[in-house]
Design an enzyme around this catalytic site. Structure first.
Site, short mmCIF file in Angstrom:
data_model
loop_
_atom_site.label_atom_id
_atom_site.label_comp_id
_atom_site.label_asym_id
_atom_site.label_seq_id
_atom_site.Cartn_x
_atom_site.Cartn_y
_atom_site.Cartn_z
N GLY A 177 0.56 -4.16 -5.32
CA GLY A 177 0.69 -3.03 -6.61
C GLY A 177 -0.47 -2.51 -6.68
N SER A 178 -1.48 -2.72 -6.25
CA SER A 178 -3.09 -2.36 -6.38
C SER A 178 -3.40 -1.49 -5.31
CB SER A 178 -4.08 -3.37 -6.53
OG SER A 178 -3.86 -4.11 -7.83
N SER A 213 -8.04 -4.57 -7.15
CA SER A 213 -7.48 -5.83 -7.19
C SER A 213 -7.29 -6.03 -8.49
CB SER A 213 -8.08 -6.91 -6.63
OG SER A 213 -7.36 -8.04 -6.79
N SER A 271 -5.65 -8.48 -10.29
CA SER A 271 -6.12 -9.64 -10.74
C SER A 271 -7.42 -10.04 -10.57
CB SER A 271 -5.28 -10.96 -10.18
OG SER A 271 -5.40 -10.91 -8.73
N THR A 322 -7.38 -11.57 -5.44
CA THR A 322 -6.66 -11.41 -3.95
C THR A 322 -7.66 -11.72 -2.83
OG1 THR A 322 -4.93 -10.06 -4.87
CG2 THR A 322 -4.98 -9.94 -2.63
N ARG A 375 1.78 -4.96 -10.30
CA ARG A 375 2.64 -3.69 -9.94
C ARG A 375 3.04 -3.01 -11.12
NH1 ARG A 375 5.28 -8.46 -9.46
NH2 ARG A 375 7.69 -8.83 -10.34
N GLU A 381 10.20 -6.32 -5.08
CA GLU A 381 9.50 -7.55 -5.91
C GLU A 381 10.28 -7.54 -7.35
OE1 GLU A 381 4.84 -6.78 -5.58
OE2 GLU A 381 5.17 -8.67 -6.25
N HIS A 421 11.52 11.65 14.92
CA HIS A 421 11.30 11.59 16.47
C HIS A 421 11.50 10.29 16.93
CE1 HIS A 421 9.42 15.61 16.12
NE2 HIS A 421 9.40 15.34 15.06
N LYS A 434 0.97 -18.39 -1.61
CA LYS A 434 -0.33 -18.39 -2.06
C LYS A 434 -0.81 -19.89 -2.16
CE LYS A 434 -0.99 -13.77 -4.00
NZ LYS A 434 -1.17 -12.98 -5.06
#
Ligand SMILES: O=P(O)(O)OC[C@H]1O[C@H](O)[C@H](O)[C@@H](O)[C@@H]1O
Length: 328
Positions: free
Chosen positions: A42-43, A84, A86, A89, A136, A215, A231, A322
């Site tokens: 989202g960033s 970022s 938060s 990350t 996000r 998400e 293509h 995470k």
């Protein structure tokens, strides 16, 4: 999540204030040989959309980076924008550390975390955002600070003063209609595999929609851009499958050959699925159209979450990932 989407234009107004108040340490006359925006999810997406916008305006290369590493050319003559929400990350922190080692000019955009700490310690420019929301849902905050940075260094102009206020006005005026449209679109997506297509200069927007469906709605989906998909991917349309739904993001300003391609492509899709949704943007500038599409498709993602009876906010599987990474 829906409450945050409802207050999107309030967020944009606040983001304009944050941008207006921020005083850069690095002078606006500083010249760069290249620009890199590094950030995930989202960033990072604000970078992809701004990259689409400046493509035919910027005179130096601009790379959007979504990884731990930075390109080898990053050095003293580079501007590295570290985005970022938060500030925690791990990939973005690693890229920031590399940018500092390479002696690049760095601008951080964050609500706190390790990135804000590192920026304070090193005396680096850091535009601080209000904390405590899912990244996000903060695309208004982050995108406007990316634009603020570009405008400060003369890499684009007029978006914050003109296009963003016009976008806010447009969204406020269209709010009811946008919500009505979002419900109709979400109902058509329910139980199907959405395949999102847009003109190349709106590919960042197509990715944003894909990520929000992932998400918020908890579904798999894919996207591609026109002309490139003409293509290769077009040949993959061979089997009838009523579970697929094509979503075409369209703009009055799409290049005419691309619009013609979309019309011909529709004829191909129709042989294999009856489900084709065309979403037409509104607005007189790139960012009016982008914010219109962001707001509409954000609502689509939460409406689809409601229909699927899932919680739009939780991303438990990413938390699990995470948590597992932290143990290694
Ligand atoms: O913006 P950041 O805090 O760096 O977060 C980047 C990404 O991190 C996580 O994976 C979240 O689930 C994403 O929604 C977010 O966009």
């Amino acid at each position: 999540m829906e409450e945050l989407i409802i207050r999107f234009t309030t967020q944009m107004r606040e983001a304009l204030q944050i941008a207006g108040k921020y005083k850069f340490r690095v002078p606006k006359s500083t010249k760069f040989q290249n620009v890199i925006l590094t950030g995930l999810g989202g960033s990072g997406i604000a970078g992809s959309i701004v990259q689409n916008y400046v493509f035919d305006k910027i005179k130096i290369p601009f790379v959007v980076n979504k990884d731990y590493f930075l390109p080898a050319f990053v050095g003293k003559e580079s501007l590295v924008i570290v985005s970022s929400y938060s500030g925690n990350t791990e990939e973005t922190i690693a890229a920031l550390e590399t940018a500092i080692k390479a002696k690049a000019t760095v601008v951080c955009i964050t609500s706190g975390g390790k990135i804000a700490e590192l920026a304070a310690k090193k005396g680096i420019d850091c535009i601080e955002l209000p904390a405590g929301m899912p990244p996000r849902s903060c695309i208004g905050y982050s995108m406007l600070q990316v634009l603020r940075t570009f405008e400060h260094f003369g890499l684009c102009k007029g978006v914050l003063a003109k296009d963003v206020p016009a976008a806010i006005e447009l969204l406020d005026k269209e709010e009811k209609d946008i919500r009505r449209k979002a419900k109709t679109i979400a109902a058509k997506l329910l139980g199907k595999l959405p395949i999102i297509y847009a003109a190349s200069d709106y590919e960042g927007m197509a990715i944003r929609f894909r990520q929000q469906l992932n998400e918020n709605s908890k579904v798999l989906t894919w996207h591609h851009a026109i002309p490139e998909m003409n293509h290769n991917e077009l040949v993959g349309w061979r089997d009838k499958d009523p579970n697929k739904v094509v979503v075409l993001l369209r703009n009055e300003t799409d290049y005419d050959r691309v619009q013609t391609r979309m019309e011909i492509n529709k004829k191909v899709f129709k042989q294999y699925t009856p489900n084709i949704i065309e979403i037409h943007s509104k607005g007189n500038s790139y960012f009016e159209r982008i914010f219109y599409l962001i707001h509409l498709t954000d609502y689509v993602s939460t409406e689809l979450a409601k229909l699927r009876e899932v919680d739009a906010t939780e991303v438990a599987v990413i938390d699990f990932l995470k948590g597992s990474l932290a143990k290694v």
